[in-house]
Design a protein around this motif. Structure first.
Motif, mmCIF file in Angstrom:
data_model
loop_
_atom_site.group_PDB
_atom_site.id
_atom_site.type_symbol
_atom_site.label_atom_id
_atom_site.label_comp_id
_atom_site.label_asym_id
_atom_site.label_seq_id
_atom_site.Cartn_x
_atom_site.Cartn_y
_atom_site.Cartn_z
ATOM 1 N N ALA A 425 25.722 49.801 54.953
ATOM 2 C CA ALA A 425 26.977 50.427 54.526
ATOM 3 C C ALA A 425 28.164 49.517 54.827
ATOM 4 C CB ALA A 425 27.151 51.787 55.205
ATOM 5 N N HIS A 426 28.107 48.858 55.966
ATOM 6 C CA HIS A 426 29.154 47.897 56.276
ATOM 7 C C HIS A 426 29.224 46.831 55.179
ATOM 8 C CE1 HIS A 426 29.136 49.596 60.306
ATOM 9 N NE2 HIS A 426 30.110 48.776 60.692
ATOM 10 N N ALA A 427 28.063 46.287 54.851
ATOM 11 C CA ALA A 427 28.008 45.215 53.858
ATOM 12 C C ALA A 427 28.540 45.684 52.508
ATOM 13 C CB ALA A 427 26.574 44.711 53.727
ATOM 14 N N ARG A 428 28.083 46.846 52.058
ATOM 15 C CA ARG A 428 28.494 47.314 50.725
ATOM 16 C C ARG A 428 29.968 47.700 50.692
ATOM 17 N NH1 ARG A 428 24.036 51.322 48.250
ATOM 18 N NH2 ARG A 428 25.520 51.181 46.531
ATOM 19 N N SER A 429 30.482 48.212 51.811
ATOM 20 C CA SER A 429 31.910 48.520 51.887
ATOM 21 C C SER A 429 32.741 47.260 51.658
ATOM 22 C CB SER A 429 32.243 49.114 53.259
ATOM 23 O OG SER A 429 33.626 49.301 53.416
ATOM 24 N N ALA A 430 32.306 46.153 52.269
ATOM 25 C CA ALA A 430 33.013 44.889 52.064
ATOM 26 C C ALA A 430 32.768 44.344 50.668
ATOM 27 C CB ALA A 430 32.564 43.877 53.119
ATOM 28 N N GLU A 431 31.540 44.484 50.159
ATOM 29 C CA GLU A 431 31.173 43.921 48.849
ATOM 30 C C GLU A 431 31.898 44.591 47.693
ATOM 31 O OE1 GLU A 431 26.678 42.763 50.449
ATOM 32 O OE2 GLU A 431 26.965 44.475 49.095
ATOM 33 N N TYR A 432 32.209 45.892 47.819
ATOM 34 C CA TYR A 432 32.948 46.593 46.760
ATOM 35 C C TYR A 432 34.269 45.900 46.424
ATOM 36 C CZ TYR A 432 30.049 50.858 46.679
ATOM 37 O OH TYR A 432 29.037 51.766 46.523
ATOM 38 N N ARG A 433 34.804 45.202 47.407
ATOM 39 C CA ARG A 433 36.133 44.599 47.257
ATOM 40 C C ARG A 433 36.072 43.117 46.907
ATOM 41 N NH1 ARG A 433 35.988 48.898 50.503
ATOM 42 N NH2 ARG A 433 37.825 50.272 50.641
ATOM 43 N N ILE A 434 34.847 42.618 46.695
ATOM 44 C CA ILE A 434 34.703 41.214 46.300
ATOM 45 C C ILE A 434 34.968 41.080 44.808
ATOM 46 C CG2 ILE A 434 33.096 39.275 46.061
ATOM 47 C CD1 ILE A 434 31.698 40.264 48.592
ATOM 48 N N VAL A 435 35.839 40.177 44.489
ATOM 49 C CA VAL A 435 36.152 39.889 43.090
ATOM 50 C C VAL A 435 35.488 38.566 42.741
ATOM 51 C CG1 VAL A 435 37.989 39.473 41.407
ATOM 52 C CG2 VAL A 435 38.362 41.052 43.324
ATOM 53 N N ASP A 436 34.685 38.564 41.633
ATOM 54 C CA ASP A 436 34.021 37.292 41.316
ATOM 55 C C ASP A 436 35.042 36.293 40.807
ATOM 56 O OD1 ASP A 436 34.392 37.672 38.510
ATOM 57 O OD2 ASP A 436 32.549 38.865 38.403
ATOM 58 N N ASP A 437 34.652 35.014 40.838
ATOM 59 C CA ASP A 437 35.582 33.935 40.540
ATOM 60 C C ASP A 437 36.142 34.046 39.126
ATOM 61 O OD1 ASP A 437 35.175 32.945 43.057
ATOM 62 O OD2 ASP A 437 33.591 31.565 42.442
ATOM 63 N N GLN A 438 35.336 34.547 38.194
ATOM 64 C CA GLN A 438 35.799 34.662 36.809
ATOM 65 C C GLN A 438 36.909 35.697 36.701
ATOM 66 O OE1 GLN A 438 32.686 35.547 34.014
ATOM 67 N NE2 GLN A 438 34.028 35.502 32.248
ATOM 68 N N ASP A 439 36.733 36.821 37.426
ATOM 69 C CA ASP A 439 37.770 37.847 37.390
ATOM 70 C C ASP A 439 39.062 37.352 38.009
ATOM 71 O OD1 ASP A 439 36.110 39.621 36.158
ATOM 72 O OD2 ASP A 439 35.443 40.577 38.018
ATOM 73 N N GLN A 440 38.907 36.537 39.098
ATOM 74 C CA GLN A 440 40.112 36.048 39.761
ATOM 75 C C GLN A 440 40.909 35.093 38.887
ATOM 76 O OE1 GLN A 440 38.609 34.414 43.436
ATOM 77 N NE2 GLN A 440 39.409 36.183 44.580
ATOM 78 N N GLY A 441 40.215 34.400 38.018
ATOM 79 C CA GLY A 441 40.903 33.450 37.169
ATOM 80 C C GLY A 441 41.674 34.084 36.032
ATOM 81 N N GLN A 442 41.388 35.336 35.720
ATOM 82 C CA GLN A 442 42.048 36.001 34.580
ATOM 83 C C GLN A 442 43.443 36.507 34.958
ATOM 84 O OE1 GLN A 442 39.272 38.997 33.368
ATOM 85 N NE2 GLN A 442 37.899 37.541 32.364
#
Length: 442
Positions: A425-442
């Motif tokens: 749950a700790h891991a997935r809580s943090a992972e929900y907020r990860i933006v992939d590099d392609q999304d960040q570039g837009q």
């Protein structure tokens, strides 16, 4: 008149010196089963019956004819009255000491801080004073207005909204100096209760005594035992042992001065500890002679004699370097460096509650008016503890703000560590907020 008994002599060159030193320093504040059970019973009664229990215990233990809790409350007007009942000289001394203590402790006050990282993440620390502090003050003739200043002023400098003082008045005996000190230090409320019952009232609150966040101040074995039991419910300053002084001298200070410095702690009580360390054997002899000469002139000669002969010592060392090593081993509450150039040795002192520099700086000045706090770690706890200060009345909260980019970057690291700990749950809580590099570039 007291006939002085020879003070113990030790020599660091002896093969069994370490063993003798350990024996000399050994002291434990141990509550026997009877004291412990009595304190637990008192705490239970105060938690269950509140004010009624306080009135009952005050009648029983202090001989005070109190009928209701109101008889045990002193208002601000009563504290101000105390200022008029002490002498002008006493008031001037209290006010001068209070001002010096306040100025010194204002330098300790910590402020909140933050910094911003390149991706917009903000980290920091929020410093907040405690809401309410409780101050225990011993009562009767053996009470110390200086302790009121040393405990209450740092709390007020820290920004504590309310300081509540408890002080017993055995047989109705009120110490006007203590009340005057409370007035000058800015104490907000005073209850004339003491013992374990006062500690319990501060820790848990009653109908009249407000619950505090931290309890500070010295007391007897019942007070110390009660503080141990309520720790966790509230914070406490420390469980203090007997007062102690260690004087390191090069042999050039007036031996009468040194003897009186040793007496200044020995007169507190029979368990107090006064030790002199010097490489000059002849000087140790001269100090021993001064002790014998001056002891009969002291008001508390019996107490001093018991302390000096029971827990005191004159220790001969090879040189000043070894004297400093012994000082660090003892980790004293008060350390006097009565030497020609104390600054030259200061850097090598690692463990001491307070360090008094030079021949003219008696420990007594620190007790009353120098400015630094006289509430200090005892029984070797200077190895890991510090004097009471403003920081004891402030809390620190961490501040974390993540930008979208910062949360994404930290989330990757957190995910790896959390999954390594099998905390999905700790891991997935943090992972929900990860933006992939392609999304960040837009």
């Amino acid at each position: 008149m007291t006939a002085p008994t020879a003070i113990r002599r030790l020599n660091a060159a002896d093969a069994d010196f370490a063993r003798h030193l350990d024996h000399l320093l050994s002291w434990e504040s141990v509550s026997d089963d009877a004291v412990n059970q009595r304190v637990l019973d008192i705490i239970k009664a105060v938690r269950e019956r509140g004010d009624a229990a306080l009135v009952e215990f005050t009648q029983r233990f202090d001989g005070v004819e109190a009928k209701v809790i109101g008889d045990l409350i002193l208002d601000r007007a009563r504290l101000e009255l105390a200022l008029t009942r002490i002498t002008p000289v006493q008031r001037e001394a209290l006010e001068k000491a209070a001002n010096r203590v306040r100025v010194y402790h204002e330098r300790q006050k910590q402020d909140s801080w933050q910094y911003t990282e390149a991706d917009g993440t903000v980290l920091g620390q929020k410093v907040t004073p405690l809401d309410r502090a409780g101050l225990y003050v011993p009562g009767g003739k053996a009470s110390y207005p200086s302790s009121v200043l040393m405990n209450a002023i740092p709390a007020k400098v820290a920004g504590v909204s309310e300081v509540v003082m408890v002080v017993p008045t055995p047989r109705g005996e009120v110490n006007e100096l203590v009340l005057a000190a409370a007035c000058i230090a800015g104490v907000d409320r005073v209850f004339t209760v003491g013992g374990a019952q006062a500690v319990a009232a501060l820790a848990y609150g009653t109908q009249s005594v407000p619950q505090v966040d931290k309890i500070v101040g010295p007391g007897n074995i019942y007070v110390a035992t009660a503080k141990r039991h309520v720790f966790g419910q509230v914070g406490i300053d420390m469980i203090a042992g007997p007062s102690e002084i260690l004087v390191v001298c090069d042999g050039q200070t007036d031996p009468d001065w040194i003897a009186m410095d040793l007496f200044s702690q020995a007169e507190h009580d029979e368990d107090a500890q006064a030790i002199l360390v010097s490489p000059d054997a002849e000087f140790l002899d001269r100090v021993a002679a001064s002790i014998a000469k001056l002891l009969p002139t002291m008001e508390r000669a019996e107490i001093i004699n018991t302390s000096i002969t029971g827990r005191g010592a004159l220790i001969q060392v090879r040189d000043m370097q070894q004297a400093i090593e012994v000082a660090n081993r003892i980790a004293p509450e008060h350390l006097e460096l009565s030497v020609a150039d104390p600054q030259a040795w200061l850097g090598q002192i690692r463990h001491a509650g307070a360090i008094f520099m030079g021949r003219h700086t008696s420990e007594a000045l620190g007790d009353y008016c120098a400015g630094p706090n006289h509430v200090l770690p005892t029984s070797g706890t200077a190895r890991f503890s510090s004097p009471l200060g403003v920081y004891d009345f402030q809390k620190r909260s961490s501040i974390i703000f993540c930008s979208e980019q910062g949360a994404s970057e930290l989330g990757r690291t957190a995910s790896v560590l959390a999954r390594g700990e099998s905390l999905t749950a700790h891991a997935r809580s943090a992972e929900y907020r990860i933006v992939d590099d392609q999304d960040q570039g837009q």
